[in-house]
Design a protein around this motif. Sequence first.
Motif, PDB file in Angstrom:
ATOM      1  N   GLY A  39     -48.979  32.853  92.336  1.00 15.10           N
ATOM      2  CA  GLY A  39     -48.723  32.084  91.125  1.00 15.10           C
ATOM      3  C   GLY A  39     -47.485  31.210  91.189  1.00 15.10           C
ATOM      4  N   GLU A  40     -46.348  31.773  91.550  1.00 12.63           N
ATOM      5  CA  GLU A  40     -45.100  31.007  91.584  1.00 12.63           C
ATOM      6  C   GLU A  40     -45.187  29.853  92.581  1.00 12.63           C
ATOM      7  OE1 GLU A  40     -40.373  31.654  92.765  1.00 12.63           O
ATOM      8  OE2 GLU A  40     -41.637  33.388  92.282  1.00 12.63           O
ATOM      9  N   GLU A  41     -45.707  30.128  93.762  1.00 16.66           N
ATOM     10  CA  GLU A  41     -45.814  29.078  94.775  1.00 16.66           C
ATOM     11  C   GLU A  41     -46.768  27.980  94.319  1.00 16.66           C
ATOM     12  OE1 GLU A  41     -47.116  28.328  99.443  1.00 16.66           O
ATOM     13  OE2 GLU A  41     -47.278  30.332  98.569  1.00 16.66           O
ATOM     14  N   MET A  42     -47.897  28.384  93.732  1.00 16.29           N
ATOM     15  CA  MET A  42     -48.869  27.381  93.307  1.00 16.29           C
ATOM     16  C   MET A  42     -48.307  26.496  92.192  1.00 16.29           C
ATOM     17  SD  MET A  42     -52.752  28.809  93.664  1.00 16.29           S
ATOM     18  CE  MET A  42     -52.672  30.235  92.601  1.00 16.29           C
ATOM     19  N   GLU A  43     -47.551  27.074  91.272  1.00 18.25           N
ATOM     20  CA  GLU A  43     -46.981  26.252  90.199  1.00 18.25           C
ATOM     21  C   GLU A  43     -45.925  25.293  90.742  1.00 18.25           C
ATOM     22  OE1 GLU A  43     -46.449  27.761  86.242  1.00 18.25           O
ATOM     23  OE2 GLU A  43     -47.353  29.690  86.796  1.00 18.25           O
ATOM     24  N   TYR A  44     -45.211  25.730  91.749  1.00 20.86           N
ATOM     25  CA  TYR A  44     -44.275  24.817  92.422  1.00 20.86           C
ATOM     26  C   TYR A  44     -45.056  23.694  93.122  1.00 20.86           C
ATOM     27  CZ  TYR A  44     -42.034  23.071  96.648  1.00 20.86           C
ATOM     28  OH  TYR A  44     -41.598  22.266  97.669  1.00 20.86           O
ATOM     29  N   LEU A  45     -46.135  24.036  93.804  1.00 18.32           N
ATOM     30  CA  LEU A  45     -46.914  23.039  94.529  1.00 18.32           C
ATOM     31  C   LEU A  45     -47.601  22.060  93.584  1.00 18.32           C
ATOM     32  CD1 LEU A  45     -48.406  25.257  97.388  1.00 18.32           C
ATOM     33  CD2 LEU A  45     -46.578  23.538  97.557  1.00 18.32           C
ATOM     34  N   ILE A  46     -47.867  22.487  92.350  1.00 21.28           N
ATOM     35  CA  ILE A  46     -48.402  21.561  91.346  1.00 21.28           C
ATOM     36  C   ILE A  46     -47.377  20.469  91.055  1.00 21.28           C
ATOM     37  CG2 ILE A  46     -48.972  21.333  88.899  1.00 21.28           C
ATOM     38  CD1 ILE A  46     -50.428  24.022  89.094  1.00 21.28           C
ATOM     39  N   VAL A  47     -46.114  20.891  90.902  1.00 16.74           N
ATOM     40  CA  VAL A  47     -45.034  19.907  90.683  1.00 16.74           C
ATOM     41  C   VAL A  47     -44.981  18.927  91.850  1.00 16.74           C
ATOM     42  CG1 VAL A  47     -42.556  19.575  90.341  1.00 16.74           C
ATOM     43  CG2 VAL A  47     -43.692  21.575  89.333  1.00 16.74           C
ATOM     44  N   LYS A  48     -44.996  19.493  93.060  1.00 17.61           N
ATOM     45  CA  LYS A  48     -44.927  18.661  94.263  1.00 17.61           C
ATOM     46  C   LYS A  48     -46.106  17.699  94.348  1.00 17.61           C
ATOM     47  CE  LYS A  48     -44.752  19.063  99.321  1.00 17.61           C
ATOM     48  NZ  LYS A  48     -44.655  20.002 100.469  1.00 17.61           N
ATOM     49  N   ALA A  49     -47.316  18.216  94.135  1.00 22.66           N
ATOM     50  CA  ALA A  49     -48.519  17.390  94.243  1.00 22.66           C
ATOM     51  C   ALA A  49     -48.549  16.311  93.158  1.00 22.66           C
ATOM     52  CB  ALA A  49     -49.764  18.265  94.156  1.00 22.66           C
ATOM     53  N   GLN A  50     -48.153  16.676  91.941  1.00 25.61           N
ATOM     54  CA  GLN A  50     -48.153  15.692  90.854  1.00 25.61           C
ATOM     55  C   GLN A  50     -47.129  14.596  91.109  1.00 25.61           C
ATOM     56  OE1 GLN A  50     -50.229  15.360  88.275  1.00 25.61           O
ATOM     57  NE2 GLN A  50     -49.157  13.509  87.596  1.00 25.61           N
ATOM     58  N   TYR A  51     -45.974  14.978  91.632  1.00 25.94           N
ATOM     59  CA  TYR A  51     -44.970  13.962  91.981  1.00 25.94           C
ATOM     60  C   TYR A  51     -45.531  13.005  93.035  1.00 25.94           C
ATOM     61  CZ  TYR A  51     -41.079  11.656  94.199  1.00 25.94           C
ATOM     62  OH  TYR A  51     -40.274  10.689  94.741  1.00 25.94           O
ATOM     63  N   GLN A  52     -46.136  13.544  94.065  1.00 20.96           N
ATOM     64  CA  GLN A  52     -46.688  12.702  95.122  1.00 20.96           C
ATOM     65  C   GLN A  52     -47.837  11.832  94.592  1.00 20.96           C
ATOM     66  OE1 GLN A  52     -45.596  12.109  98.114  1.00 20.96           O
ATOM     67  NE2 GLN A  52     -43.880  13.524  97.851  1.00 20.96           N
ATOM     68  N   TYR A  53     -48.616  12.402  93.685  1.00 18.57           N
ATOM     69  CA  TYR A  53     -49.700  11.632  93.068  1.00 18.57           C
ATOM     70  C   TYR A  53     -49.117  10.442  92.314  1.00 18.57           C
ATOM     71  CZ  TYR A  53     -53.622  10.681  89.858  1.00 18.57           C
ATOM     72  OH  TYR A  53     -54.619  10.091  89.138  1.00 18.57           O
ATOM     73  N   ALA A  54     -48.052  10.683  91.558  1.00 19.22           N
ATOM     74  CA  ALA A  54     -47.403   9.600  90.804  1.00 19.22           C
ATOM     75  C   ALA A  54     -46.775   8.585  91.738  1.00 19.22           C
ATOM     76  CB  ALA A  54     -46.345  10.188  89.878  1.00 19.22           C
TER      77      ALA A  54
END
Length: 308
Positions: free
Chosen positions: A205-220
């Motif tokens: 859970g913790e890693e995936m929520e961090y990776l969501i931040v990372k992926a969303q930033y890269q998407y933007a």
Amino acid sequence: MFKKQLTLLASVLAIVIITLGSCKSKYEKLKASNDYAKKYQEAIKYYNKKDYNKALGLFEVLVERYRGREGAEDLFYYYAFTYYKQKDYTSARYHFKTFADTYPSSPRAEECRFFSAYCYYLDSPIYSLDQDNTLKAIDALQLFINLYPKSDRVAEASKLIQNLRDKLETKAYANAKLYLTISDYQSAVIAFNNALRDYPDTKYGEEMEYLIVKAQYQYAYHSFETKQEERFNQAIAYADQFAEKYPNSKYLHETQTYVKDSQQGIKQAQRLIAEATTNSKLAKKLASKDTVTTTAPSEKNQPQKIPY
């Protein structure tokens, strides 16, 4: 002396070959005979001696003969377990289920229903492969629990279900990470969110929520400037949620860096869009831009910019 030893050795080998040949012919003769009672008796003996190949050969001859007759229940029980002992779990689960459906009142029905589900469990592949058997195993084990809620095997069935769900959880996590690896950032965000929805208590859970931040930033970051503000704001929102939920996380510093970079990205996008309103050349460039940009502040060796 040497010739005598060779002669003795040849004699011993001949005796062994004759003995083995006679044993084989005896089995084949029994298998082809019409003495079904003897076949039944010998099949059980072979089973108890763990000679499952010979036992199965006789059981296969007997099953049609005994169907609906006295002794059929025992025969089908041994028949199913012979496949199981040979690790032919596909055939075993079919015959275990057939036994449970055919003899629902039998004291062995519960056992066979469990082993039918357990065979699906044993055939469940590693997480990276297709998980059809994993899903079927979960359904079969849950059906067993529903049918026999007071069974001594309920605890074991529940544990097996949890093992299978852990495998599906790992697959969901790995699939989402793969989207991030191949730079499909939007799909990564969706996949991580779906995984968290399906497995709210996941150990990832913790890693995936961090990776969501990372992926969303890269998407933007890899989006057109006209769409960046909204998408960077979403990255900031994800980062804020992460900080609130995991204030002591080892990923916290990185998520805060993504916040700062997102804020800078918003300012830069707003500046370019504002400038484009009075600069037709820049407006045309922004409208048609679909190639490389500079490396993102928080990442190194990023791929070429993908227009979204």
